[in-house]
Each structure stands twice: as structure tokens, then as C-alpha cells.
Design an enzyme around this catalytic site. Sequence first.
Site, mmCIF file in Angstrom:
data_model
loop_
_atom_site.group_PDB
_atom_site.id
_atom_site.type_symbol
_atom_site.label_atom_id
_atom_site.label_comp_id
_atom_site.label_asym_id
_atom_site.label_seq_id
_atom_site.Cartn_x
_atom_site.Cartn_y
_atom_site.Cartn_z
ATOM 1 C CG ASN A 205 -2.026 -1.038 1.063
ATOM 2 O OD1 ASN A 205 -2.477 -1.322 -0.050
ATOM 3 N ND2 ASN A 205 -2.418 -1.643 2.161
ATOM 4 C CG HIS A 208 -1.833 2.224 -3.061
ATOM 5 N ND1 HIS A 208 -0.534 2.166 -3.534
ATOM 6 C CD2 HIS A 208 -2.604 1.658 -4.027
ATOM 7 C CE1 HIS A 208 -0.535 1.582 -4.728
ATOM 8 N NE2 HIS A 208 -1.774 1.261 -5.049
HETATM 9 ZN ZN LIG Z 1 -2.419 0.386 -6.842
#
Ligand SMILES: [Zn+2]
Length: 323
Positions: A205, A208
Site C-alpha cells: 500500500n 496508496h
Molecule cells: Zn495500486
Amino acid sequence: MTDSNVAAHYLAPAEASLRSAGLAVTVVVLPPGESSKTLARAAELYDRFLNGGIDRGSVVVALGGGVVTDLAGFAAATYMRGVAWVAVSTTLLGQVDASVGGKTAVDHPQCKNLIGAFHQPAAVLADVATLATLPEEELRTGLAEVVKHAVIRDAALFEMLERDAARILARDPAVLEDVVARNVRIKAAVVMADERESGLRRILNYGHTVGHAIESLAMQASGPAMTHGRAVALGMVAEAGIAERRGLVGRAVVERQRRLLERFGLPVSAAGLDLERCLEVMRHDKKAEAGRLVFVLPESIGAVRVANDVTDDEVREAILSLA
Ligand SMILES: [Zn+2]
Ligand SMILES: NC(=O)c1ccc[n+]([C@@H]2O[C@H](COP(=O)([O-])OP(=O)(O)OC[C@H]3O[C@@H](n4cnc5c(N)ncnc54)[C@H](O)[C@@H]3O)[C@@H](O)[C@H]2O)c1
């Protein structure tokens, strides 16, 4: 299963190949785009599967990008409590990310990927020759995830990307094959260590946490058009900035990341983005996550740590630094 864009290029050879292996084939062609990743479409697929005589001995072949593999994988996971599926990935994002790891899903009107299942494909095929027809912006979106993988896990990949950027952008199949193989190895290793995302998988992540806020803002507002890859690039810039201000990582590393993103045509600052509203979205996301936003912070090229103690002030500074 495929979408109409991909069908125009690759359905005929894929279908011919399956038939020449002596298999009976039912073809389903969906409209392209995220709007196809719905429960309503999945329900249509169940009808098609039933009418096509699909049973536990059948295999669902998903030919396309992440939308097709997520939806086909989800339908395969749920139909008759699970039939086998194979991902034949035709986008860079699909080849390096979406087709690996066994997460399948459809979207809820209020939340992306809300309804899903873990259902590993029986096989994943990535033919980089299909990337020749991929729109430029879709290539860039995939490259954002490639840079992410390099920063979180693989300094040698990062150096290779710096060295071979021109050949990658020119879609040289030999280099793309190497890039895809290295990225699959990284994602597969992380997922094998933590399939259900209780620990290590969270490092995927990187970029993100902020990227998600930028993306959902762009979806609500009439702001600048924002692909997933562009949002993740901005997210990586912001999150590396948090690491730098914490003294976790030096300026030189942050600059190298910035230069590579720019080289791939990805944004490193967010002109036209309403940063105050972006902060609001972050606050909202934080509430949704029970008061804890998890950040992945680089410590060097190739190594990151997970932090859940990033303060509101740090988030604010990171977002505002994108101006
Ligand atoms: Zn992605
Ligand atoms: N399951 C996971 O772990 C995972 C991980 C990351 C992303 N995803 C999901 O993946 C989706 C995004 O995937 P994507 O970026 O591949 O999008 P996509 O599947 O929508 O493909 C992008 C566009 O390119 C077209 N296209 C695909 N292959 C082509 C080719 N070879 N030549 C020409 N055009 C082609 C498609 O028709 C579409 O218009 C999102 O829904 C996201 O949630 C899933």
C-alpha cells in the site's frame, strides 16, 4: 471473459488457441472500464455460466486488465462455491499487480472492491506482446506500481528502471519481460508471506494511503482527471516526504524517486488539486479506519517500514507539500 477493447485485439487468437486444444468455449464480452466491476455484472455472468453449462470441471479464463481479472475471478470464486480460473493479463498493471495474489472483487456504489473473495487463479499468463496496443496512460499507471515495488523491496530493480527507462517507454519486449518477471516475483513473495494482509502485505500500500484520497477526490470533484497510477505517484511523493521529515530517509533517495516518476511521465506535484479537500478526505478515511491510518514509509530504496503513528500535522504537511 474479456472486455470489448481487448476482444478487438486478442479474442480471436485466444479463442482459437483454446479450441485447438480441444476445449469447448463460451465467450463473454463485457463493456470496458471500472463501471463493469459490479454485482449486477457478476449476476449476469452467473446466468451466462449456467446457460453455458459451466460446472466445477470448467475453467474461467479472464483475458484483459485488472477489471476483467477482478470480476472474472470474483464470479469464479462464488459460482458453485468456486470454479477454477486463469488470468491472462493484458495491461501492465494487471501483469505486475492485479493478476497476482488472489484478491478478486467487485465494487459497491460507495466503496471500491468492497465485495470480494480470496481465490487464487490456477495460472497466470502475462504476454508482454499484448502491451504493444495498451494506451499510453494505462502503461503509466502500471509503471507507478512498478516504481512502488522497486522502492519497497528491490534496489536492483530501481536501478534497472533508471537505466532502461527509455527502452521501457518504447515497450521493448525483452526489457518489459524482465520488468514483469521481477515485479511478479516481488508481489508473489510478499503475498506468499502474508496472503490475507495481516502484516507484510500492507507494504504494497505504499503511496496508496494518500493516493487513495487523491483518487476519490478526483472521482467526486470536477478536478483534474486522475488515473490510479497518477494518484499513487503523488501518494509516493507525499509519503516519502513524511519519511524524510522524520529523518527516516535522506533527501537523495526522495529525489531519486521523484526523478524516476517524472521520467515515466507521472506527476510529482498536484497543480489544480484542492489540497484542503484532500485533507478532508484523509480525515474521513481515518475515521473509516477506526482512527488509524497506516502509512508505509521508505527507509531507503528497497526497504520500507509500516507506521500507524503518523500525526494529523504530518499528514497535513505531506499533502500541502504537493502544491
Ligand atoms: Zn495500486
Ligand atoms: N486484485 C488485485 O490485487 C488488484 C490489484 C490492483 C488493481 N486491481 C484492480 O485492477 C483494476 C484496474 O486494472 P487495469 O488498470 O488493468 O484496468 P482495465 O482492466 O480497465 O484496463 C485498462 C484499459 O485498457 C484496456 N486494455 C486492456 N488491455 C489492453 C491491451 N492489451 N491493449 C489495448 N487496450 C487494453 C481495457 O479495455 C481498459 O479500457 C481496478 O479495478 C483495480 O481495483 C486489482
